[in-house]
Each structure stands twice: as structure tokens, then as C-alpha cells.
Design an enzyme around this catalytic site. Structure first.
Site, PDB file in Angstrom:
ATOM      1  N   GLU A 110      -1.129  -2.698  -6.761  1.00 50.36           N
ATOM      2  CA  GLU A 110      -1.944  -1.676  -7.402  1.00 50.36           C
ATOM      3  C   GLU A 110      -1.126  -0.410  -7.624  1.00 50.36           C
ATOM      4  O   GLU A 110      -1.384   0.333  -8.573  1.00 50.36           O
ATOM      5  CB  GLU A 110      -3.203  -1.382  -6.586  1.00 50.36           C
ATOM      6  CG  GLU A 110      -2.993  -0.688  -5.259  1.00 50.36           C
ATOM      7  CD  GLU A 110      -4.303  -0.510  -4.503  1.00 50.36           C
ATOM      8  OE1 GLU A 110      -5.211  -1.345  -4.683  1.00 50.36           O
ATOM      9  OE2 GLU A 110      -4.418   0.463  -3.744  1.00 50.36           O
TER      10      GLU A 110
ATOM     11  N   GLY B   6       0.831  -1.187   0.000  1.00 49.18           N
ATOM     12  CA  GLY B   6       0.000   0.000   0.000  1.00 49.18           C
ATOM     13  C   GLY B   6       0.873   1.246   0.000  1.00 49.18           C
ATOM     14  O   GLY B   6       2.024   1.222  -0.416  1.00 49.18           O
ATOM     15  N   ILE B   7       0.303   2.322   0.532  1.00 47.69           N
ATOM     16  CA  ILE B   7       0.994   3.593   0.503  1.00 47.69           C
ATOM     17  C   ILE B   7       1.198   4.100   1.925  1.00 47.69           C
ATOM     18  O   ILE B   7       0.393   3.836   2.812  1.00 47.69           O
ATOM     19  CB  ILE B   7       0.176   4.606  -0.322  1.00 47.69           C
ATOM     20  CG1 ILE B   7       0.966   5.887  -0.567  1.00 47.69           C
ATOM     21  CG2 ILE B   7      -1.158   4.913   0.341  1.00 47.69           C
ATOM     22  CD1 ILE B   7       0.304   6.799  -1.564  1.00 47.69           C
ATOM     23  N   GLY B   8       2.305   4.784   2.172  1.00 53.08           N
ATOM     24  CA  GLY B   8       2.516   5.393   3.475  1.00 53.08           C
ATOM     25  C   GLY B   8       3.793   4.958   4.151  1.00 53.08           C
ATOM     26  O   GLY B   8       4.652   4.285   3.563  1.00 53.08           O
ATOM     27  N   ALA B   9       3.918   5.341   5.414  1.00 54.07           N
ATOM     28  CA  ALA B   9       5.163   5.132   6.151  1.00 54.07           C
ATOM     29  C   ALA B   9       5.459   3.667   6.403  1.00 54.07           C
ATOM     30  O   ALA B   9       6.623   3.257   6.371  1.00 54.07           O
ATOM     31  CB  ALA B   9       5.101   5.893   7.480  1.00 54.07           C
ATOM     32  N   ILE B  10       4.436   2.853   6.673  1.00 49.52           N
ATOM     33  CA  ILE B  10       4.696   1.439   6.986  1.00 49.52           C
ATOM     34  C   ILE B  10       5.219   0.685   5.769  1.00 49.52           C
ATOM     35  O   ILE B  10       6.236  -0.020   5.876  1.00 49.52           O
ATOM     36  CB  ILE B  10       3.440   0.788   7.594  1.00 49.52           C
ATOM     37  CG1 ILE B  10       3.193   1.346   9.001  1.00 49.52           C
ATOM     38  CG2 ILE B  10       3.594  -0.728   7.642  1.00 49.52           C
ATOM     39  CD1 ILE B  10       1.915   0.873   9.652  1.00 49.52           C
TER      40      ILE B  10
ATOM     41  N   GLY C 269      -7.673  -1.387  -2.622  1.00 53.51           N
ATOM     42  CA  GLY C 269      -7.362  -2.734  -3.074  1.00 53.51           C
ATOM     43  C   GLY C 269      -7.084  -3.712  -1.954  1.00 53.51           C
ATOM     44  O   GLY C 269      -6.637  -4.831  -2.222  1.00 53.51           O
TER      45      GLY C 269
END
Length: 432
Positions: free
Chosen positions: A238, A215-219, A336
Site C-alpha cells: 500500500e 507497513g510504516i515505521g522502524a520495524i 491495510g
């Protein structure tokens, strides 16, 4: 008429393009960093002349002036993923939220369930054959253009040309608005100690040759930072951003062991810095496809050892995952997550990971809860959930009883909340 004549004779200004929009029409805008900002800004300049223009897309980025309260009578926004731009308008009732799996969005346009009068998209300049590329946003954008009665494309030399199924011929587009506008950039997020700890926990679960969705972001970015010692990782996701570029250039991501699209990074959209966009430009190792292909669980499952990595807002002790709402309020969207959770579980050797910090609101609230808040939507069901990760470890839930799940989740909750969570289990199961 040659394609060049069509392109030249149908090139107009943003203001002229905005004048083609009528009150009551349904507009679909290009997604995320491919938002056609010159077109939407020109449209907002006509707000006084328009009423009830419906603007639909997922992540709203950029200016998003059509979401301002003063333009409420002119524009009504319908989003399938609340972001920073659209969240206040949805919360205040000035915009609408439509729950939907990301992979199903193109079918809403194709079937007419969400009719498309006008598609506003952003594309690259045409090549010598007259093809333009949707660049960083193929996802639902291509189907929106195919379903629309009128297609208007903002054309910029700064849109990277991506390979795969990103191309449209100029004959498929009604009007062109040439600009020199940069596409929207997304800078890497700040990664703190908690995200680093979560990333390390996830990295320990990834093996050489695994195929990843992030996915998106810091993690996700933190996870990528701990994968330098892995070999032959693949990507079927995705989206990707700068972190994938770094590992690909380092030779960690090769895709050699992928069953499907071997050696290729498969995505449906991209978000990142200018350097990242330069890297994906004309990069044949990156293949882009519409979202109803990339996010189809049965396509995803064709890659062995598929690992999906996503985040969430809260998990209850039965394993129900809330990722898109706070209480009754939409916060983001399903995106997603479920597509890839289910695809990974069908994959031979596959597994899904949902990660989050153990607390919210500066440590005052546990994200692992006895029960989800009243009205909070379940994104990933307890029947689909596999692994939950916090900075305190990994809870593997698949095949576990309700009591075993609760115990595993309490063990990765923040220590300040574990006693309270244990008491809730005692009361729920009458374990006195």
C-alpha cells in the site's frame, strides 16, 4: 475551450477557495503527505463563519489546526486511521473514528455511504496534455474527487508525477490554487537494537524472489536494512518510503519474478524525504493505483510468494492481534493489515508476518498477553494469523492448537513475563 484556458480561468487563491465551503458540508481531504495544507489553513481562517463542516480522511498530517479544541463548533473530523494529529481529538470526543478496511474506503464515497460535497486535493502541475498527477496519494483520493460535487486542487511543482493511475485531467477539477508549497516530508524513524533484532528475524524468513508488502515505521525500515543479500525482490504494497528506494537503487528490488506487474513497484501512496520524492518523480518502474486495487486480497494473491509485514500493539495467547486500539480507545486504524494478511495467505508460497517489540512502556508491560484488554478491538483474527515476530524469535501459529500457539508465543515473549504467561495457561486449561 482548451485545457489551458480552463486552468487559467479557474485558478483562484486559497482564500477564495475557502470561501466556497459552506457550513454543514462534507469535505474529504487528500491523504497523509498529500494533505492540501494551503486549503485547510485558509479554511481554518474562516472558522468563525462556519458551523459543522465535516472533514474526512485517514492519516492527518501537517498543521491540522481544524482539530484544535477552539474550532470544535466549526469543524468535525472523521478519521479512519488515528494518527498523532487526530488521536487527541478522537480521545476527547471532538472527532469521530470510523472502522474500515483501507481497500473499502473508495466504495464508501462511491456509494454515498460517506457523501462527498467537496474534495480538497493536492496535485502536480499539468503536463502538456493537461493532466495532473495525484503523486504521493492516489489511495482513496482519486475516488473522492470523482464522487465530489466540487473539486478544488492545490497545485504545486513539488508534487512528484507518479505513473500508473494517478492522473486526472484538468477538466475533472473545478478550481485550482497554484502554490509553491512543499509537500509534507516524513523523515526515517530511529532504529534501536530491538527493532534491529526484529528486522533480522524477519529477514531470515524472506527468500530471493519474494514479493513484499511493508507497513510504516522502524520495524519495516529495520527489515529492509537486512535484505541487501537478497535477489530479485518485488514490491506490491500500500505504501513505500526511503528504504525501498535504497534497495531498488542497489538492484535488490527488481520485481522480475512478480506474476502481476512484473518489474514494477506497485503502491497506492508514498511517504518519505524530499530525496525519495525526487526518486519517484517520473519513475516508470513505480506504478500507482487506487487502494481498492492495490489492497484487494484477490489482486494481492496473484503474486506468488507474497510476504506481508505489519506491526501491532498486542497479541493474546490464542493469536488474536490488536493493532488499532488501546483498551477501548482507537489508537490508529486497521489500514491495510488485514487486506494483506488475507492476500498473502491466498498467494502460492505466501505468508504473513506481524511483528512487535516484546514489551511496551519501557519494558514494564508485555505485548504478548493472556487475553486482550477488555474492549480492545481484534484487528487480525486468530483464524487469519500466520507468523508473529519479536526480538526473541518467530512464533508460527497457522495450523497450531490453542496450547501449541500459547507455547510458541510464550517462547518469544520477554523472559520477565514468561512465567506469568505460563501460569495463565495452566489456569485456563486446568493443567495442574
Amino acid at each position: 475551450m482548451s485545457w489551458m484556458k480552463h486552468y487559467q480561468s479557474h485558478s483562484i487563491t486559497a482564500r477564495e477557495a475557502a470561501n466556497l465551503i459552506e457550513s454543514g458540508q462534507n469535505i474529504v481531504c487528500g491523504h497523509a503527505c498529500a494533505a492540501p495544507e494551503s486549503l485547510t489553513e485558509a479554511l481554518v481562517q474562516r472558522a468563525a463563519e462556519l458551523r459543522a463542516v465535516n472533514i474526512c480522511h485517514l492519516i492527518a498530517m501537517g498543521n491540522c489546526a481544524y482539530l484544535l479544541p477552539e474550532f470544535e463548533s466549526a469543524f468535525r473530523h472523521n478519521t479512519m486511521f488515528c494518527g498523532c494529529g487526530s488521536r487527541p481529538a478522537v480521545a476527547e470526543g471532538r472527532a469521530d473514528f470510523t472502522p474500515c478496511f483501507f481497500n473499502e474506503v473508495p466504495s464508501l464515497f462511491a456509494s454515498g455511504a460517506l457523501p462527498v460535497d467537496v474534495a480538497l486535493i493536492t496535485v502536480s502541475e499539468p503536463d502538456k496534455a493537461g493532466n495532473v498527477s495525484l503523486g504521493v496519494s492516489i489511495d482513496y483520493t482519486k475516488q473522492a474527487a470523482q464522487s465530489a460535487k466540487l473539486v478544488i486542487a492545490e497545485v504545486t511543482p513539488h508534487m512528484p508525477r507518479t505513473h500508473g493511475q494517478s492522473f486526472m485531467h484538468v477538466s475533472e477539477i473545478d478550481y485550482f490554487v497554484p502554490t509553491d508549497r512543499q509537500i509534507i516530508e516524513m523523515q526515517p524513524p530511529a532504529i534501536g537494537d530491538i527493532e534491529k533484532a526484529i528486522g533480522q528475524n524477519i529477514a531470515r524468513m524472506i527468500n530471493d524472489g519474494d514479493c513484499l508488502q511493508l507497513g510504516i515505521g522502524a520495524i519495516p525500515d529495520a527489515t529492509l536494512s537486512f535484505l541487501d543479500d537478497k535477489k530479485d525482490l518485488g514490491i506490491h504494497s500500500e505504501m513505500i518510503s526511503d528504504g525501498v528506494m535504497r534497495l531498488a537503487e542497489k538492484g535488490v528490488i527488481t520485481g522480475r519474478r512478480k506474476n502481476l506487474h512484473s518489474g514494477k513497484i506497485v503502491i497506492t501512496f508514498a511517504m518519505g524525504t524530499r530525496g525519495f520524492y525526487d526518486w519517484i518523480d517520473d519513475n516508470s518502474s513505480i506504478q500507482t493505483f487506487p487502494v481498492d486495487y492495490t489492497n484487494d486480497p484477490f489482486i494481492i494473491a496473484q503474486n506468488d510468494n507474497m510476504v506481508s509485514i505489519n506491526s501491532c500493539l498486542a497479541v493474546d495467547l490464542s493469536g488474536q492481534v490488536a493493532a488499532d486500539s488501546l483498551d477501548r480507545r482507537p489508537f490508529s486504524g486497521v489500514g491495510g493489515q488485514v487486506d494483506f494478511v488475507r492476500g498473502a495467505k491466498r498467494s502460492k508460497g505466501g505468508r504473513s508476518i506481524i511483528a512487535m517489540p516484546s514489551t511496551a512502556r519501557h519494558g514494564t508491560t508485555s505485548r504478548i498477553v493472556a487475553t486482550l484488554a477488555q474492549g480492545q478491538a481484534v484487528t487480525t483474527s486468530r483464524n487469519d494469523v500466520d507468523h508473529i515476530v519479536t526480538e526473541y524469535g518467530v512464533a508460527s501459529l497457522h495450523g497450531k492448537t490453542m496450547l501449541q500457539r500459547a507455547e510458541a508465543l510464550i517462547n518469544i515473549a520477554h523472559p520477565d513475563f514468561r512465567d506469568e504467561l505460563r501460569q495463565s495457561v495452566i489456569e485456563a486449561y486446568q493443567l495442574y
